[in-house]
Structure formats: structure tokens, C-alpha cells
Design an enzyme around this catalytic site. Structure first.
Site, short mmCIF file in Angstrom:
data_model
loop_
_atom_site.label_atom_id
_atom_site.label_comp_id
_atom_site.label_asym_id
_atom_site.label_seq_id
_atom_site.Cartn_x
_atom_site.Cartn_y
_atom_site.Cartn_z
N ASP A 333 4.39 5.83 -5.83
CA ASP A 333 4.51 5.64 -4.39
C ASP A 333 3.88 6.80 -3.62
O ASP A 333 3.88 7.94 -4.08
CB ASP A 333 6.02 5.57 -4.08
CG ASP A 333 6.32 5.17 -2.66
OD1 ASP A 333 5.77 4.15 -2.22
OD2 ASP A 333 7.10 5.87 -2.00
N GLU A 362 -0.62 4.92 -5.06
CA GLU A 362 -0.76 4.25 -3.77
C GLU A 362 -1.27 5.25 -2.73
O GLU A 362 -0.55 6.18 -2.36
CB GLU A 362 0.60 3.71 -3.32
CG GLU A 362 0.54 3.05 -1.95
CD GLU A 362 1.86 3.12 -1.17
OE1 GLU A 362 2.11 2.20 -0.37
OE2 GLU A 362 2.63 4.09 -1.34
#
Ligand code: CA
Length: 616
Positions: A333, A362
Site C-alpha cells: 500500500d 501502489e
């Protein structure tokens, strides 16, 4: 009266006990809770947490293992024990005893497990796969007994779009047959680690315990079981891991090893969210630092990975989960928000321990250079070195939607896809990017495409045949719609709850459109599995002409041709333009309806449609 007296005596006993309890020690956390013999890295750092534990001395006797160093930090409730495990160390159990002035005060039985055969060389997800992204709270409720649990704050409230809806790991296990038959070969679950926040806990991005699955989803054992059953069906499990921040209710927040574990000494200072800060040559240092050291939001305290103990902690828990849950990958993340020197060390260590593993970061940015920066093998402006093999391709997602939704002109329309892919020279490995039309943070793709089935089919045809590893968000296969509201775009999958009138798993009461989408996806996904050109091949594409984008995937003798017509009207395409790729080949078969196309004459391509041909 008798009860009152006994309570009074009990209270008296508690008040009178501090002298005695100061001499008793209790280990509240010891992490990693167990480890494995024969890992590549010979070092292991144990974090021991318990009141005044630092006044004790750890000792152990086990062949092959030595205590190298013991660290005591400012908080007396922690010990960090550096172990050395020789290559000859055998799996087994041993006692770690904690002594004071030669007296044993407490102990912990530590297990060193035997690794699974081939664990180090496990294969990660690849272009041959299609990843199914599931928000576990919203997919299927397989166990109503865990919908609310006494030990965790937020309880079931299915009427609240931002509340917990009861979906869990058992629900996913029960639907693995559906997932397999659809043709998905990897499952990425939004985070499943404990998230004991007061609200919005269902999304999972505020970890409150790195070593435990949230009880409302199941147990560690059940997560492992999901992975094992999925593996037996040829489906891998990708863990969504958050290294940038923790939840404000993480147990660490109530007793930090040292104040510098959290950026800004534990005080909330918000990140700027300006991704450009990292790459911008003109930005003042304060602004640059603010992006990575600021907190994502107030309920997500930002971890300071430049702290060596925290860095070790994050590295080890990552490896622990790969080994324990037999993972096929990670999705990391908010990658650029994390300390980048740490990311170099972290990614190097994961890649060293698992050279064939895959993991993906990400970086939500629509500029290819700012995504490429992070990928292994890229050559960024400042010489930054990274070992993360894969990144999510946000620029392509944006170009896909924009391209399909805009008018065909010189500088808009489907040429947007072509133009963004022309930036691929910046990536270390563009074939190892995650490609997607939508995810858990965006309005549903079908809604982004104005609920137009033709555009939906074009988008899915593209995502499943272009270079990279496709990722499909759950519900996309039945063309689910949504607003931009986060609770809405993570709606419950129909059929996952007892009493659901619509059941997409069994095709009950789906609308005509939903059924059409699901059949289309099932066919395309299953065909894709058999195509080595798509699974392993290179990409050759042609600049867009007259609103038509044509590309090929090639692997040895296996050739796939894809044509996307973004005009409303039919276009007649002359295959002669593609002679350089087609060579002597003169016939193609449509993968969806087996129609044979003659490549020596013009091909009719309907308006707003995609045609995928297998060419032999
Ligand atoms: Ca449940």
C-alpha cells in the site's frame, strides 16, 4: 453482604500486591512468534514486550543458535534480541529463559519450523495470471458467528455502507470453485490483518496487529487454509500489506518502544499527498519530507522506517507471512509514502529470500516516470535502487478510461492508450506491471464507462490482452455499478449473504446485462489461460489510425491480434498495414465466437467493439 466483603478483600489484596507483582514478569508480545530453520538470512531479531522486561537477561541453549546482542531502548518494556541461526540449525523447539540475578523470571517456548519444500523458490504471480481483487468484508459471509466479536470494537452493521458487513475468509473459501471456474488464478484480498479501529475498520488499511488475522475475517489458521485450498486449485494468494502506517489503535501506539517509531514523534502532521514532491527538482526540503513523514490521515500514524528496529520488524513480519501463509505475492500500500531507503533494504531482502516471488507497489500517479521510478531495473534520475519487481499501472488505467470516453481527435480518443504505452521505455519491466480498469478506491469501471456494455467489453478485452498482469476488482465480472462514494463502490457481492435474492455465484436472477458481462468475462479469462502469446509474449502495437488501435502479442509461433474500434461507426481495416508482424499468415480466428477472418482482405470492425484473433 458476604459478596461485598469478598469484593473488599479482593480489592485489598490487589492494592497490597505491588511489591510482589513488581517481581513478576509477563511477556505480552514476542514477535516474530516463531520462525523457520534454513532461511537465507542468518539473523533474526526478536522483539519482546512486557512490563519492565528490559531488566531481564535472555538466555537460550539450542544447537546452531546464538544470542549475538541484546538491545534495550528508552522504554523499559522492550527487549530486542539479535539471534544468529547457523545453516546447520535443525527445526525444533527451545526455551528462551529470562533471568534476573540468576533467577528465572519468565520463559517463552520458541519454535523453529521446517520450511515447506521449494519454499524459497516459490513462483510469484506473473503475466500468465489474472488477479481477482476482493474486499473481504463485502464478498461473502461464510460464518455468521464472527460477524461481531467481543474483543474487537466495531460490530456488524450491514445497513451502514461504511460499516462491517460480515464477509469473511470462510465465505471466500466457499466460493473458490466460482473463482476458479471464472478463470481467475490469483486472489488479492484487501488487508485481512487485525483492524481494531472504531469506525471504517472493514477496509483494513489501519493495521492494529501485524501478526494476527482480524477475528471477524477468521483466524491465522483459516487464512493459511484458504491459501492451501486455493493453491490446490492453481490459485495463489496475494497479501495486501501496509508498511507506511499503522492504525491509531495498534497496540504499539499504547506503549511505543521509543517515540521515534512514529514520525513527528507521534503527533499528527498530515502528509501533503503531493506525489511530485519526491521527484520535483525545485521543491524545498521541508515540503519534500512532508510527503513521506506526514501521516496519511489522523487515524493512521506514520511509521518511521529509518528506525533500525522498526525496519527489522517490518521486514521480518513480511517474510513471516510469505512463509506461514504460503503466499504468491504482496501488494504494498501507498508505496511512495514509505521511507525510500528502507524500501530498498526491504525489497532487496524479500527478493533475496524469495528470488522468484513477485510483489507489487501502489504508486497512484498518472505519470509513467513517477511509477517507473520504483520498479526494479528502471534507471531513475537520481540512481535510486529498488528491488520491487512490479508496480500498479495507474497511468494506463487513466488512459484507458479517458481514451474510451473521449472523442476521436488528433490528441484524444483511444490514442491515449497508445501514447501512454509509448512511455514504457522508462520501466524496468513493463510486462510485470499490474494492469487494471478499476480497483477498490475508484468508482466502478462500468459506471466510469457510463454503463455502456460495448465500452465495458472493449476495456476488459484490452486489460486481458495488453502487456502486464491483469487485475479485476470483484463484481466487475457482473458489471457492478457505483457512485464515487467509497462505501458504495465496495458494495456487497450479490449472493454472498444468506437471503440474497440475486446470487451471482450461481447465476440466479442476474439482469441480462450482468449475465452478458459474466459470460463474456468467463470466456475471455479461460481462453487467456491457454494463450502463451498473452501469458509470455511481447507486445507490438501500431499508432492509432482513424480511431482504431491495433496490437499484437507474440510468443514463438503463437500470435494474437487485437483490434479496438473507438468510433461509433463500422470501420474497414486493411490488414496489409500489419504485414511486418503478420508475414505470411493469412487467417485469424476470433477467440470469442470462433469466426474465421481472412487477413488478405479488409476486415469489418463494428463501432465501439473489440476483436481478438488467434492467428496460426
Ligand atoms: Ca462473518
Amino acid at each position: 453482604m458476604k459478596n461485598l466483603f469478598s469484593i473488599w478483600f479482593f480489592l485489598l489484596a490487589v492494592i497490597a500486591s505491588p511489591v510482589k507483582s513488581s517481581e513478576s514478569y509477563h511477556i505480552e508480545h514476542l514477535e516474530p512468534p516463531f520462525w523457520w530453520a534454513n532461511m537465507t538470512e542468518s539473523g533474526l531479531q526478536l522483539m519482546v514486550h512486557g512490563k519492565n522486561i528490559s531488566s531481564l537477561d535472555p538466555e537460550l541453549i539450542y544447537p546452531g543458535i546464538k544470542i549475538i546482542q541484546v538491545h534495550r531502548l528508552s522504554n523499559p518494556n522492550y527487549l530486542f534480541i539479535d539471534l544468529f541461526l547457523s545453516k546447520e540449525t535443525m527445526p525444533g523447539k527451545f526455551e528462551i529463559i529470562f533471568t534476573k540475578k540468576g533467577q528465572i523470571k519468565t520463559k517463552y517456548i520458541y519454535s523453529l519450523l521446517k520450511r515447506d519444500r521449494g519454499s524459497a523458490f516459490r513462483k510469484g504471480f506473473s503475466q500468465e495470471d489474472v488477479i481477482y481483487l476482493i474486499t473481504p468484508d463485502r464478498y461473502a459471509n461464510g460464518d455468521r458467528n464472527n460477524d461481531s466479536v467481543p474483543s474487537l470494537k466495531e460490530k456488524l452493521n450491514q445497513n451502514n455502507k461504511d460499516g462491517r458487513h460480515g464477509g469473511d475468509l470462510q465465505g471466500i473459501i466457499d466460493r473458490l470453485d466460482y473463482i476458479e471456474k471464472m478463470g481467475f488464478t490469483q486472489i488479492w484480498l484487501n488487508p485481512v490483518l487485525e483492524n481494531d479501529q472504531h469506525t471504517f475498520s472493514y477496509h483494513g488499511y489501519s493495521t492494529t496487529d501485524y501478526y494476527n488475522i482480524d477475528e471477524r475475517f477468521g483466524t491465522n489458521e483459516l487464512y493459511k487454509e484458504l491459501s492451501e485450498i486455493a493453491n490446490s486449485k492453481g490459485i495463489g494468494i496475494i497479501m495486501d500489506l501496509i508498511l507506511n502506517h499503522i492504525g491509531s489503535e495498534h497496540w504499539l501506539m499504547y506503549d511505543l518502544p521509543s517515540s521515534d517509531w512514529i514520525n513527528h514523534n507521534g503527533e499528527f502532521v498530515q502528509t501533503s499527498h503531493i506525489h511530485e514532491s519526491i521527484y520535483d527538482p525545485y521543491i524545498p526540503q521541508f515540503e519534500k519530507d512532508l510527503f513521506t513523514s506526514g501521516w496519511f490521515v489522523e487515524t493512521m500514524p506514520d511509521l518511521n522506517q529509518s528506525n533500525q528496529f522498526l525496519a527489522n520488524y517490518l521486514i521480518q513480519l513480511s517474510i513471516w507471512w510469505v512463509e506461514y501463509a504460503k503466499l504468491a505475492g504482496f501488494r504494498i500500500d501507498t508505496y511512495p509514502y514509505i521511507n525510500k531507503d528502507f524500501l530498498t533494504i526491504w525489497s532487496k531482502r524479500i527478493a533475496r529470500e524469495y528470488p522468484n516471488f513477485n510483489f507489487c507497489g501502489e504508486a497512484w500517479n498518472n505519470n509513467p516516470s513517477m511509477v517507473a521510478y520504483w520498479q526494479k531495473g528502471s534507471k531513475p534520475y537520481d540512481g535510486y535502487i529498488s528491488y520491487i519487481p512490479s508496480m500498479k499501472d495507474f497511468p494506463l488505467q487513466k488512459a484507458l478510461v479517458q481514451g474510451l470516453m473521449s472523442e476521436e481527435k488528433w490528441d484524444s480518443g483511444i490514442g491515449d492508450i497508445y501514447r501512454v504505452l509509448a512511455n514504457d521505455y522508462q520501466y524496468g519491466d513493463p510486462y510485470n506491471l499490474l494492469v487494471f480498469a478499476g480497483n477498490h478506491d475508484m468508482q466502478r469501471i462500468y459506471s466510469q464507462l457510463s454503463e455502456n456494455m460495448d465500452l465495458y467489453k472493449m476495456a476488459m478485452s484490452f486489460i486481458l490482452t495488453t502487456r502486464g498482469i491483469p487485475q479485476i476488482y470483484y463484481g466487475t465480472e457482473i458489471a457492478m455499478t457505483s457512485t464515487r462514494d467509497h462505501g458504495e463502490l465496495r458494495k456487497d457481492f450479490p449472493g454472498g449473504w444468506a437471503g440474497d435474492k440475486i446470487d451471482a455465484f450461481n447465476g440466479i436472477k442476474l439482469s441480462g446485462e450482468q449475465r452478458e458481462a459474466q459470460n463474456f468475462m468467463r470466456e475471455l479469462l479461460n481462453w487467456r489461460k491457454s494463450s502463451s502469446a498473452i501469458g509470455k509474449g511481447s507486445l507490438v502495437h501500431y499508432p492509432v489510425k482513424n480511431g482504431v488501435y491495433v496490437y499484437f502479442r507474440l510468443y514463438g509461433n503463437n500470435l494474437v491480434m487485437v483490434m479496438l474500434n473507438n468510433n461509433k461507426r463500422l470501420i474497414r481495416i486493411d490488414p496489409g498495414r500489419f504485414n511486418e508482424v503478420l508475414g505470411e499468415k493469412n487467417q485469424g480466428i476470433s477467440v470469442l465466437d470462433n469466426r474465421v477472418y481472412d487477413l488478405t482482405s479488409k476486415i469489418n470492425l463494428s463501432g465501439k467493439s473489440a476483436l481478438i484473433l488467434e492467428i496460426d
